[in-house]
Design an enzyme around this catalytic site. Sequence first.
Site, short mmCIF file in Angstrom:
data_model
loop_
_atom_site.label_atom_id
_atom_site.label_comp_id
_atom_site.label_asym_id
_atom_site.label_seq_id
_atom_site.Cartn_x
_atom_site.Cartn_y
_atom_site.Cartn_z
N ARG A 28 0.83 -1.20 0.00
CA ARG A 28 0.00 0.00 0.00
C ARG A 28 0.87 1.26 0.00
O ARG A 28 1.89 1.31 0.70
CB ARG A 28 -0.94 0.01 1.21
CG ARG A 28 -1.96 -1.11 1.13
CD ARG A 28 -3.11 -0.94 2.10
NE ARG A 28 -3.84 -2.20 2.18
CZ ARG A 28 -4.76 -2.60 1.28
NH1 ARG A 28 -5.07 -1.82 0.26
NH2 ARG A 28 -5.34 -3.77 1.40
N ASP A 29 0.44 2.23 -0.81
CA ASP A 29 1.17 3.52 -0.87
C ASP A 29 1.07 4.22 0.48
O ASP A 29 0.00 4.25 1.11
CB ASP A 29 0.59 4.40 -1.98
CG ASP A 29 1.53 5.53 -2.35
OD1 ASP A 29 2.08 5.50 -3.47
OD2 ASP A 29 1.74 6.45 -1.52
N ILE A 30 2.16 4.78 0.91
CA ILE A 30 2.21 5.43 2.23
C ILE A 30 1.41 6.73 2.25
O ILE A 30 0.97 7.17 3.32
CB ILE A 30 3.70 5.67 2.62
CG1 ILE A 30 3.86 5.75 4.12
CG2 ILE A 30 4.28 6.88 1.92
CD1 ILE A 30 5.32 5.66 4.57
N ASN A 86 5.03 6.26 -13.80
CA ASN A 86 5.73 7.50 -14.13
C ASN A 86 7.16 7.18 -14.54
O ASN A 86 7.77 6.25 -14.01
CB ASN A 86 5.73 8.44 -12.94
CG ASN A 86 4.34 8.98 -12.62
OD1 ASN A 86 3.58 9.30 -13.53
ND2 ASN A 86 4.00 9.04 -11.35
N VAL A 95 10.18 8.09 -6.88
CA VAL A 95 10.96 6.93 -6.45
C VAL A 95 11.45 6.24 -7.72
O VAL A 95 10.64 5.81 -8.56
CB VAL A 95 10.12 5.97 -5.57
CG1 VAL A 95 10.94 4.74 -5.21
CG2 VAL A 95 9.63 6.68 -4.31
N HIS A 99 7.40 1.17 -10.80
CA HIS A 99 6.21 0.76 -10.06
C HIS A 99 4.96 1.12 -10.84
O HIS A 99 4.93 2.12 -11.56
CB HIS A 99 6.14 1.40 -8.66
CG HIS A 99 6.40 2.88 -8.65
ND1 HIS A 99 7.66 3.43 -8.73
CD2 HIS A 99 5.55 3.93 -8.55
CE1 HIS A 99 7.58 4.75 -8.70
NE2 HIS A 99 6.31 5.08 -8.60
N HIS A 101 1.12 2.21 -10.13
CA HIS A 101 0.13 2.64 -9.14
C HIS A 101 -1.21 2.02 -9.52
O HIS A 101 -1.68 2.21 -10.65
CB HIS A 101 -0.06 4.16 -9.18
CG HIS A 101 1.12 4.98 -8.80
ND1 HIS A 101 1.26 5.58 -7.57
CD2 HIS A 101 2.23 5.33 -9.49
CE1 HIS A 101 2.39 6.27 -7.52
NE2 HIS A 101 3.00 6.13 -8.68
P1 AMP Z 1 6.03 8.17 -8.10
O1 AMP Z 1 5.79 9.61 -7.79
O2 AMP Z 1 5.29 7.65 -9.29
O3 AMP Z 1 7.53 7.86 -8.14
O4 AMP Z 1 5.39 7.37 -6.89
C1 AMP Z 1 6.10 7.03 -5.74
C2 AMP Z 1 5.08 6.66 -4.69
O5 AMP Z 1 5.75 5.97 -3.65
C3 AMP Z 1 4.37 7.84 -4.04
O6 AMP Z 1 2.95 7.72 -4.26
C4 AMP Z 1 4.73 7.71 -2.56
O7 AMP Z 1 3.66 8.07 -1.71
C5 AMP Z 1 5.11 6.26 -2.45
N1 AMP Z 1 6.03 5.92 -1.38
C6 AMP Z 1 7.21 6.53 -1.09
N2 AMP Z 1 7.79 5.92 -0.05
C7 AMP Z 1 6.99 4.89 0.31
C8 AMP Z 1 7.05 3.89 1.33
N3 AMP Z 1 8.08 3.82 2.18
N4 AMP Z 1 6.04 3.00 1.41
C9 AMP Z 1 4.99 3.07 0.57
N5 AMP Z 1 4.88 3.99 -0.42
C10 AMP Z 1 5.86 4.88 -0.54
#
Ligand code: AMP
Length: 113
Positions: A28-30, A86, A95, A99, A101
């Site tokens: 799950r996204d944080i 992205n 990140v 990934h 979403h």
């Molecule tokens: P992006 O902007 O497409 O690179 O998405 C990165 C996603 O990773 C964002 O929606 C963040 O909220 C999520 N994220 C960052 N760190 C963590 C974490 N430790 N656990 C879960 N989700 C994370």
Amino acid sequence: MDCIFCRIVAGEIPAEIVYQDELATAFRDIRPQAPVHILIVPNQHLVSIGDILPEHNDLLGRMFAVANQLATQEGVAETGYRLVTNRGEQSGQSVYHLHLHLLGGRWMRWPPG
Ligand code: AMP
């Protein structure tokens, strides 16, 4: 490697993992942007979709199949959901580990803001 998603895959930092197999992990996204917001990542470190080669066909197929399975489990398969990936600065990638979403449980705007 100092990659937060590699460390989640390895179990080195906590996350709410909802699926894991030999190729992919989902958690799950944080900072959820929708009632259902799950990230599906390859276990191996790939920076973004820009790293994808024909040898990754099985991996990508698995990631989409996992997204499909999780959408059903989370109850959004019928109402609808969005898959987003992205690549690079202007897309908003924050990140740098590939990934997907999985977003669902609310109405989505189009085009995305
Ligand atoms: P992006 O902007 O497409 O690179 O998405 C990165 C996603 O990773 C964002 O929606 C963040 O909220 C999520 N994220 C960052 N760190 C963590 C974490 N430790 N656990 C879960 N989700 C994370």
